[in-house]
Write a protein that holds these residues in place. Sequence first.
Motif, short mmCIF file in Angstrom:
data_model
loop_
_atom_site.label_atom_id
_atom_site.label_comp_id
_atom_site.label_asym_id
_atom_site.label_seq_id
_atom_site.Cartn_x
_atom_site.Cartn_y
_atom_site.Cartn_z
N GLU A 196 0.83 -1.21 0.00
CA GLU A 196 0.00 0.00 0.00
C GLU A 196 0.87 1.25 0.00
O GLU A 196 1.93 1.27 0.63
CB GLU A 196 -0.89 -0.01 1.24
CG GLU A 196 -1.84 1.17 1.36
CD GLU A 196 -2.65 1.09 2.64
OE1 GLU A 196 -3.87 0.85 2.56
OE2 GLU A 196 -2.05 1.24 3.73
N GLU A 206 -4.59 7.19 -1.45
CA GLU A 206 -4.00 5.89 -1.16
C GLU A 206 -4.33 4.92 -2.27
O GLU A 206 -5.35 5.05 -2.96
CB GLU A 206 -4.51 5.34 0.17
CG GLU A 206 -6.02 5.10 0.17
CD GLU A 206 -6.52 4.50 1.48
OE1 GLU A 206 -7.15 3.43 1.42
OE2 GLU A 206 -6.29 5.12 2.53
N LYS A 223 0.56 5.60 0.52
CA LYS A 223 -0.20 6.79 0.88
C LYS A 223 0.66 8.00 0.56
O LYS A 223 1.84 8.04 0.91
CB LYS A 223 -0.57 6.79 2.37
CG LYS A 223 -1.45 5.63 2.81
CD LYS A 223 -1.75 5.71 4.29
CE LYS A 223 -2.50 4.48 4.78
NZ LYS A 223 -3.84 4.39 4.19
#
Length: 355
Positions: A201, A221, A203
């Motif tokens: 992930e 994100e 961000k």
Amino acid sequence: MLRFTARATVARFVAAALALGLGAAAVSLPPAPAQADEHGRLTFTEENDGLLPDGRDRHYTQGAMITFLSPSVRPEDVTTRLFDGVASVLPIFQSGAGTQRKFAVTVGQTIFTPTRTHDAVPDPTDRPFAGYLFTGGSLMQDTGGTLLETLEVLGGVVGPDSLARQAQEAFHAVAGFNNQNLDQGYRYQLRNEPGFLVTYERKWRLWQTHVAGFEAEVIPEAGLTAGNVMTYAAAGATVRFGQNLGVDYGMERIRPAAGGSAWFDAARLEHDIGWSLFASLQGRAVAHNIFLDGNSVVNSRSVEKNIGVGDVSAGASVFYRDWAKFDVSFTERSKEFRTQQGADHFGQASLAVRF
């Protein structure tokens, strides 16, 4: 197209968030000296539909998680070799000026039930009883306070060995709720199966502004999750308003969820007290969900899942230095399967303390 119902509960959460944020803003904020981020943190996270005034056991009914976030990883630490090893084979965790690395260790449990939990034979068109007991770890790298990368690996068990029934019955007994036929319904839960998840992930602190001593920012994100528990692609954004926003990227959440992370950087403290009001949106394209699709090998109950699922969340956060941080939020989740009657909603609360 994702649809979300409007509820009076949202108004209650917004009012509570405003009260929390404005109360923190009323406190004098003397500058806090910069400090090395040399302490770990423990975060206790609870997600439950019972946290809402009209809450009842339904679908995603309970999630609990404890996360240990390490101090900043030093260049000579063994963990640095792990970061560099990943970076040598994947285009992530590229080191450079302004990078800071930490690792996290997690243990948790999630519980899912049909709408009618007291039926001796659960409705076959509703989602089945299921639980997931998991543990794992993650590598996290912040670059210049504007980019957070997370690589997480979780492993555990789905089925009776997840102890979902025992946990729910124990909670009901303490809270004085009815456990009638609950053990009979759990006879139809998903069977035991090892469960694994790998998530990457990112961000971005894409935009931030300072006005009259307050801050506002937008954090988009994007991420991919793969495994026999869930496989999906996710994208979304969080909007925050408050003070001392640069120390983190939002409230920690249990996957899948909109926004948040266990990350906290005490070296970026500008004042002793920080607070924020936030709203998050996430959309997911779901290829696999064991809690809806059923077990991978053996036969089990299942329902036809929706490919597109979305979350909308709103809440508030307040913290004092790196000693303690408290977050509350509300989430509305769109229908996850074809025969589902209405969207789901549940509350979240988390407490992080220096360790």
